[in-house]
Design a protein around this motif. Structure first.
Motif, PDB file in Angstrom:
ATOM      1  N   TYR A 143     -40.078  49.702 115.166  1.00  0.00           N
ATOM      2  CA  TYR A 143     -41.331  50.334 115.547  1.00  0.00           C
ATOM      3  C   TYR A 143     -42.426  49.277 115.654  1.00  0.00           C
ATOM      4  O   TYR A 143     -42.420  48.311 114.881  1.00  0.00           O
ATOM      5  CB  TYR A 143     -41.755  51.365 114.497  1.00  0.00           C
ATOM      6  N   PRO A 144     -43.402  49.438 116.577  1.00  0.00           N
ATOM      7  CA  PRO A 144     -44.486  48.460 116.714  1.00  0.00           C
ATOM      8  C   PRO A 144     -45.578  48.639 115.666  1.00  0.00           C
ATOM      9  O   PRO A 144     -46.708  48.180 115.866  1.00  0.00           O
ATOM     10  CB  PRO A 144     -45.012  48.733 118.128  1.00  0.00           C
ATOM     11  N   TYR A 145     -45.265  49.284 114.581  1.00  0.00           N
ATOM     12  CA  TYR A 145     -46.189  49.481 113.465  1.00  0.00           C
ATOM     13  C   TYR A 145     -45.347  49.773 112.229  1.00  0.00           C
ATOM     14  O   TYR A 145     -44.159  50.112 112.337  1.00  0.00           O
ATOM     15  CB  TYR A 145     -47.136  50.664 113.737  1.00  0.00           C
ATOM     16  N   LEU A 146     -45.954  49.636 111.074  1.00  0.00           N
ATOM     17  CA  LEU A 146     -45.253  49.944 109.828  1.00  0.00           C
ATOM     18  C   LEU A 146     -45.673  51.330 109.377  1.00  0.00           C
ATOM     19  O   LEU A 146     -46.845  51.555 109.047  1.00  0.00           O
ATOM     20  CB  LEU A 146     -45.599  48.914 108.753  1.00  0.00           C
ATOM     21  N   PRO A 147     -44.754  52.312 109.387  1.00  0.00           N
ATOM     22  CA  PRO A 147     -45.118  53.662 108.969  1.00  0.00           C
ATOM     23  C   PRO A 147     -45.728  53.663 107.566  1.00  0.00           C
ATOM     24  O   PRO A 147     -45.267  52.930 106.681  1.00  0.00           O
ATOM     25  CB  PRO A 147     -43.767  54.403 108.980  1.00  0.00           C
ATOM     26  N   PRO A 148     -46.778  54.461 107.342  1.00  0.00           N
ATOM     27  CA  PRO A 148     -47.503  54.417 106.061  1.00  0.00           C
ATOM     28  C   PRO A 148     -46.665  54.817 104.861  1.00  0.00           C
ATOM     29  O   PRO A 148     -46.986  54.429 103.738  1.00  0.00           O
ATOM     30  CB  PRO A 148     -48.662  55.402 106.290  1.00  0.00           C
ATOM     31  N   ASN A 149     -45.602  55.583 105.091  1.00  0.00           N
ATOM     32  CA  ASN A 149     -44.771  56.020 103.971  1.00  0.00           C
ATOM     33  C   ASN A 149     -43.693  55.003 103.610  1.00  0.00           C
ATOM     34  O   ASN A 149     -42.936  55.203 102.658  1.00  0.00           O
ATOM     35  CB  ASN A 149     -44.113  57.360 104.288  1.00  0.00           C
ATOM     36  N   THR A 192     -32.681  50.390 129.610  1.00  0.00           N
ATOM     37  CA  THR A 192     -31.904  49.175 129.858  1.00  0.00           C
ATOM     38  C   THR A 192     -32.185  48.092 128.840  1.00  0.00           C
ATOM     39  O   THR A 192     -31.263  47.425 128.349  1.00  0.00           O
ATOM     40  CB  THR A 192     -32.202  48.627 131.271  1.00  0.00           C
ATOM     41  N   TYR A 193     -33.450  47.891 128.484  1.00  0.00           N
ATOM     42  CA  TYR A 193     -33.835  46.734 127.692  1.00  0.00           C
ATOM     43  C   TYR A 193     -34.278  47.047 126.265  1.00  0.00           C
ATOM     44  O   TYR A 193     -34.483  46.122 125.471  1.00  0.00           O
ATOM     45  CB  TYR A 193     -34.962  45.977 128.410  1.00  0.00           C
ATOM     46  N   GLY A 194     -34.427  48.332 125.939  1.00  0.00           N
ATOM     47  CA  GLY A 194     -34.883  48.680 124.601  1.00  0.00           C
ATOM     48  C   GLY A 194     -36.395  48.581 124.479  1.00  0.00           C
ATOM     49  O   GLY A 194     -37.070  48.030 125.350  1.00  0.00           O
ATOM     50  N   PRO A 195     -36.962  49.099 123.387  1.00  0.00           N
ATOM     51  CA  PRO A 195     -38.421  49.183 123.260  1.00  0.00           C
ATOM     52  C   PRO A 195     -39.120  47.844 123.127  1.00  0.00           C
ATOM     53  O   PRO A 195     -40.254  47.687 123.596  1.00  0.00           O
ATOM     54  CB  PRO A 195     -38.615  50.027 121.997  1.00  0.00           C
ATOM     55  N   VAL A 196     -38.495  46.854 122.479  1.00  0.00           N
ATOM     56  CA  VAL A 196     -39.171  45.577 122.251  1.00  0.00           C
ATOM     57  C   VAL A 196     -39.331  44.810 123.564  1.00  0.00           C
ATOM     58  O   VAL A 196     -40.439  44.410 123.941  1.00  0.00           O
ATOM     59  CB  VAL A 196     -38.403  44.725 121.222  1.00  0.00           C
ATOM     60  N   ILE A 197     -38.241  44.603 124.289  1.00  0.00           N
ATOM     61  CA  ILE A 197     -38.301  43.839 125.538  1.00  0.00           C
ATOM     62  C   ILE A 197     -39.112  44.574 126.595  1.00  0.00           C
ATOM     63  O   ILE A 197     -39.933  43.962 127.301  1.00  0.00           O
ATOM     64  CB  ILE A 197     -36.875  43.539 126.052  1.00  0.00           C
ATOM     65  N   SER A 198     -38.925  45.888 126.702  1.00  0.00           N
ATOM     66  CA  SER A 198     -39.648  46.644 127.734  1.00  0.00           C
ATOM     67  C   SER A 198     -41.148  46.681 127.477  1.00  0.00           C
ATOM     68  O   SER A 198     -41.931  46.996 128.380  1.00  0.00           O
ATOM     69  CB  SER A 198     -39.099  48.069 127.831  1.00  0.00           C
ATOM     70  N   GLY A 199     -41.568  46.353 126.249  1.00  0.00           N
ATOM     71  CA  GLY A 199     -42.989  46.313 125.932  1.00  0.00           C
ATOM     72  C   GLY A 199     -43.637  44.955 126.164  1.00  0.00           C
ATOM     73  O   GLY A 199     -44.860  44.825 126.048  1.00  0.00           O
ATOM     74  N   VAL A 200     -42.845  43.935 126.505  1.00  0.00           N
ATOM     75  CA  VAL A 200     -43.379  42.587 126.693  1.00  0.00           C
ATOM     76  C   VAL A 200     -44.431  42.514 127.803  1.00  0.00           C
ATOM     77  O   VAL A 200     -45.471  41.867 127.629  1.00  0.00           O
ATOM     78  CB  VAL A 200     -42.235  41.579 126.933  1.00  0.00           C
ATOM     79  N   PRO A 201     -44.219  43.159 128.974  1.00  0.00           N
ATOM     80  CA  PRO A 201     -45.265  43.079 130.009  1.00  0.00           C
ATOM     81  C   PRO A 201     -46.634  43.551 129.532  1.00  0.00           C
ATOM     82  O   PRO A 201     -47.662  42.974 129.920  1.00  0.00           O
ATOM     83  CB  PRO A 201     -44.710  43.977 131.127  1.00  0.00           C
ATOM     84  N   GLN A 202     -46.668  44.577 128.680  1.00  0.00           N
ATOM     85  CA  GLN A 202     -47.955  45.028 128.149  1.00  0.00           C
ATOM     86  C   GLN A 202     -48.569  43.976 127.228  1.00  0.00           C
ATOM     87  O   GLN A 202     -49.790  43.770 127.246  1.00  0.00           O
ATOM     88  CB  GLN A 202     -47.770  46.344 127.402  1.00  0.00           C
ATOM     89  N   LEU A 203     -47.741  43.297 126.426  1.00  0.00           N
ATOM     90  CA  LEU A 203     -48.251  42.250 125.550  1.00  0.00           C
ATOM     91  C   LEU A 203     -48.828  41.087 126.351  1.00  0.00           C
ATOM     92  O   LEU A 203     -49.747  40.400 125.895  1.00  0.00           O
ATOM     93  CB  LEU A 203     -47.130  41.739 124.636  1.00  0.00           C
TER      94      LEU A 203
END
Length: 214
Positions: A143-149, A192-203
Motif C-alpha cells: 500500500y502507498p501508505y501505512l494503515p493506522p491500525n 499487467t504491472y501491479g500497483p507500484v510500477i503502474s503508479g510510477v508515471p504519477q510519481l
C-alpha cells in the motif's frame, strides 16, 4: 527540449538537478548478458515462509527499487526486469542488515545490471526517494501508505530516481529480460504491472523531461 507538459530552457548544471530529468536515447546504451541468476522463490508459499524467517531474524524488511528512464520514439521509457516472461519488476532488491538505502541500491544495480558487483562501470547516481510502499502483513499487497491500525509492518519498499549518464553497459542475467516500457503504457495498468510500477508515471509528473538527442 521535450518535456512532460512543459517546455523550458534549462542550461548548465541545472539540467541534472531540481525538477528536470535528462533522458538519453536507448541507442546510447549497450545491452549484454551474463550467467543466469538463481530464483529464490519457487512458489508463493516459499516466498512467504522466507519473509517470515527474515522478519523473525532481522525485523522490518526494507527493499529499494530504481526508477531508470531512457528515450525511445521521443517518449520516456521505464527500464523493467521481466521474470519468467510474465512478472515485471523494478531493478533493486532487499537491503542487508545495517546497509544504507543508497549503498544497497547501488549494490543491487551492480549485481543485476552490471558485469559484477565490483562496479567496473561508473557509479550509479541514486537521486531522491520518489515514494514508499508498505506491506502490513506477509500475505497482503503493498500500500502507498501505512494503515493506522498496523503497528508492525513487515516490509517497506522505497523507490529512488536513478539518473543515467550518456552511456553505460547493461549486463543482465540470462534468465531475466531488461525491457524499456513507455510510461503511457504503464500508467494505471495495474493488471499487467501491479500497483507500484503502474503508479510510477504519477510519481514522475512533477518533473520535466529533457530528452537529449544523440
Amino acid at each position: 527540449m521535450s518535456s512532460n507538459g512543459n517546455v523550458s530552457e534549462i542550461s548548465g548544471s541545472d539540467q541534472n538537478h531540481g525538477g528536470v530529468i535528462d533522458i538519453y536515447p536507448l541507442s546510447c546504451y549497450y545491452f549484454g548478458s551474463k550467467e543466469a541468476s538463481p530464483f529464490k522463490d519457487e512458489t508463493l508459499a516459499d516466498r512467504t515462509q522466507r519473509m517470515k524467517s527474515n522478519y523473525a531474524a532481522y525485523g522490518l524488511r526494507t527493499c529499494v527499487k530504481a526508477v531508470i528512464l531512457v528515450e525511445l520514439f521521443n517518449h520516456p521509457h521505464l527500464l523493467l526486469l521481466q521474470v519468467r516472461n510474465s512478472i515485471f519488476k523494478l531493478p533493486g532488491g532487499r537491503l542487508r542488515p545495517g546497509e544504507s538505502d543508497i549503498d544497497g541500491l547501488r549494490r543491487k544495480l551492480s549485481r543485476k545490471l552490471s558485469v559484477d558487483e565490483s562496479g567496473g562501470e561508473t557509479e550509479w547516481e541514486v537521486g531522491e526517494c520518489l515514494g514508499m510502499w508498505w506491506r502490513p502483513d506477509f500475505e497482503t499487497l503493498l500500500y502507498p501508505y501505512l494503515p493506522p491500525n498496523v503497528k508492525k509492518p513487515k516490509e517497506c519498499t522505497k523507490l529512488f530516481l536513478v539518473r543515467l549518464p550518456v552511456s553505460r553497459r547493461f549486463i543482465v542475467p540470462k534468465n531475466l529480460k531488461l525491457l524499456a516500457v513507455p510510461l503511457c503504457q504503464i500508467h494505471e495498468n495495474h493488471k499487467t504491472y501491479g500497483p507500484v510500477i503502474s503508479g510510477v508515471p504519477q510519481l514522475l509528473s512533477k518533473f520535466s523531461f529533457n530528452i537529449i538527442e544523440s
